[in-house]
Design a protein around this motif. Structure first.
Motif, PDB file in Angstrom:
ATOM      1  N   GLU A   1       8.464   4.481 -33.368  1.00 62.28           N
ATOM      2  CA  GLU A   1      10.132   5.376 -33.857  1.00 62.28           C
ATOM      3  C   GLU A   1      10.121   5.913 -35.055  1.00 62.28           C
ATOM      4  OE1 GLU A   1      10.080   3.644 -31.678  1.00 62.28           O
ATOM      5  OE2 GLU A   1       9.450   3.916 -29.345  1.00 62.28           O
ATOM      6  N   THR A   2      10.276   4.522 -35.579  1.00 62.65           N
ATOM      7  CA  THR A   2      10.967   4.519 -37.146  1.00 62.65           C
ATOM      8  C   THR A   2       9.657   5.066 -37.970  1.00 62.65           C
ATOM      9  OG1 THR A   2      11.483   2.663 -36.868  1.00 62.65           O
ATOM     10  CG2 THR A   2      11.621   3.371 -39.106  1.00 62.65           C
ATOM     11  N   TRP A   3       8.457   5.185 -37.354  1.00 63.76           N
ATOM     12  CA  TRP A   3       7.421   5.702 -37.997  1.00 63.76           C
ATOM     13  C   TRP A   3       6.961   6.738 -37.947  1.00 63.76           C
ATOM     14  CZ3 TRP A   3       3.882   0.723 -40.142  1.00 63.76           C
ATOM     15  CH2 TRP A   3       4.729  -0.570 -40.876  1.00 63.76           C
ATOM     16  N   ARG A   4       6.989   7.537 -36.670  1.00 67.23           N
ATOM     17  CA  ARG A   4       6.106   8.390 -36.032  1.00 67.23           C
ATOM     18  C   ARG A   4       5.026   7.876 -36.199  1.00 67.23           C
ATOM     19  NH1 ARG A   4       8.302  13.666 -34.837  1.00 67.23           N
ATOM     20  NH2 ARG A   4      10.437  12.943 -34.296  1.00 67.23           N
ATOM     21  N   LEU A   5       4.603   6.900 -35.025  1.00 63.91           N
ATOM     22  CA  LEU A   5       2.856   7.316 -35.109  1.00 63.91           C
ATOM     23  C   LEU A   5       2.478   7.582 -34.211  1.00 63.91           C
ATOM     24  CD1 LEU A   5       3.055   2.602 -34.864  1.00 63.91           C
ATOM     25  CD2 LEU A   5       3.067   4.426 -37.231  1.00 63.91           C
ATOM     26  N   SER A   6       1.132   8.164 -34.440  1.00 65.79           N
ATOM     27  CA  SER A   6       0.017   8.803 -33.592  1.00 65.79           C
ATOM     28  C   SER A   6       0.379   8.197 -32.007  1.00 65.79           C
ATOM     29  CB  SER A   6      -1.395   9.105 -33.876  1.00 65.79           C
ATOM     30  OG  SER A   6      -1.979   7.919 -33.539  1.00 65.79           O
TER      31      SER A   6
END
Length: 382
Positions: free
Chosen positions: A272-277
């Motif tokens: 969530e913190t990095w908005r990963l795929s």
């Protein structure tokens, strides 16, 4: 005067572009990464240009010469010009007149010196003319030769213009800095002082920078400085950097893998913190689960592929501060290529429904435990 030479500079498309602007009585200079990397003997992927022409003038000049024009960032003064199928990002000299830590209101500047002052690091404010002469007004050449990543002017002021520069500072240190000389103290102190500003950034921008940091050949010194300054806990809560240098040592010769490095750092809610795929999040979550489980590397390779098992093997070894087994790579490759020799039709019609699935899973477990050596007939006899 320092002079560079490189294929990207001397190729016909670049020289044609220089001549086109010269004939239009405007200055055009290569700037940033292409100049920096050429001086360092590193690959150049993008060719950025700066000019005293304003964006509408850039478009007029380029279109008048028959070049393809794409207004990719016209609001920020950037036009992409394609010459002989080679794209060039051309940005008008500019200066920031108002910033909020994420966005800036700009005004066009009439000269290179004002343009240089608004850039982030001295090594990124190096310009080169058509002949390759390097122009430096901020001490960038000296810093580049010393592998010193230093903010232009007051570090705190540069950071407050765009808080992403905190992460860029560590990213540039990871890729271009000299760990033996240490990170720039003034820059590190400014990053620590303004770390709270990272909360104003989008998760996509944070994730993009963290991927780049962890993809450096050796990100351990930069990550240690991030931890020291309080930056790491803001972008990777719960991360512990102690095992990262061990991992980098163990994986010598292997391609840098940011997911492997993220796994060894640990941390919470990175997806969530990095908005990963979705695919990135799945790989990372699967790695975390297998690190906590007792699953063998062979089974991991069979079920999820060699890359996944290799990452877990390196991370386990780094946490234990032990070398990986000498033959682990061969075992992983063989396991990843193994194919279960029994299918549902082999057990039908004697079994069906849940019983069929349960029996298949049991036989598969026996086959994996045998190091994939049991044959189809041996399994069916069981």
């Amino acid at each position: 005067m320092t002079r560079i030479t490189a294929e990207w500079l001397t190729q016909d498309s670049t020289q044609t572009l220089f001549r086109t602007f010269e004939h239009a009585h405007h200055q055009l200079l290569a700037v940033g990464g292409c100049v920096r990397n050429t001086l360092l003997g590193m690959p150049v992927s993008d060719i950025d240009m700066a000019t005293d022409a304003w964006p509408d003038q850039v478009m007029d000049i380029a279109q008048g010469a028959g070049f393809k024009v794409i207004p990719t960032g016209i609001d920020h003064g950037t036009i992409t010009v394609v010459v002989q199928d080679v794209p060039y990002e051309i940005t008008s000299f500019r200066m920031d007149v108002e910033t909020d830590g994420r966005h800036a209101k700009i005004a066009y500047a009439g000269n290179r010196r004002d343009d240089a002052k608004r850039r982030d690091f001295t090594m990124n404010a190096l310009y080169a003319d058509a002949a390759g002469h390097v122009l430096d007004g901020v001490g960038g050449l000296d810093d580049l030769h010393a592998r010193k990543v230093r903010f232009i002017g007051d570090a705190g002021s540069r950071i407050k213009e765009d808080y992403l520069r905190i992460l860029r500072f560590f990213r540039f240190f990871a890729h271009y800095g000299d760990p033996s000389s240490g990170i720039d103290a003034e820059g590190l102190a400014a990053c620590a002082e303004h770390a709270e500003g990272l909360g104003a950034l989008s998760r996509e921008r944070i994730g993009a920078e963290m991927r780049k940091i962890l993809s450096a050949p050796d990100p351990a010194p930069a990550v240690a400085s991030m931890s020291q300054s309080g930056v790491l806990m803001r972008v990777m809560p719960g991360a512990e950097p102690m095992s990262l240098p061990v991992l980098v040592h163990l994986e010598a010769g292997a391609d840098p893998d940011w997911i492997r490095r993220a796994l060894v750092l640990g941390g919470e809610a990175i997806t969530e913190t990095w908005r990963l795929s979705r695919s990135e999040a799945r790989v990372l979550d699967l790695g975390k689960a297998d690190l906590q489980a007792e699953t063998s590397l062979a089974e991991m390779a069979y079920r999820h592929g060699a890359r996944h098992a290799r990452n877990v093997a390196f991370v386990r070894a780094a946490h234990l501060q032990q070398p990986v087994a000498p033959d682990f790579a061969t075992q992983i490759v063989e396991a990843a290529q193994a194919r279960f020799p029994v299918d549902a039709t082999d057990l039908m019609p004697s079994l069906n429904g849940p019983a069929l699935g349960e029996k298949l899973r049991a036989l598969e477990s026996e086959w994996i435990a045998s190091a994939f050596r049991l044959t189809r007939d041996e399994l069916l006899r069981r």
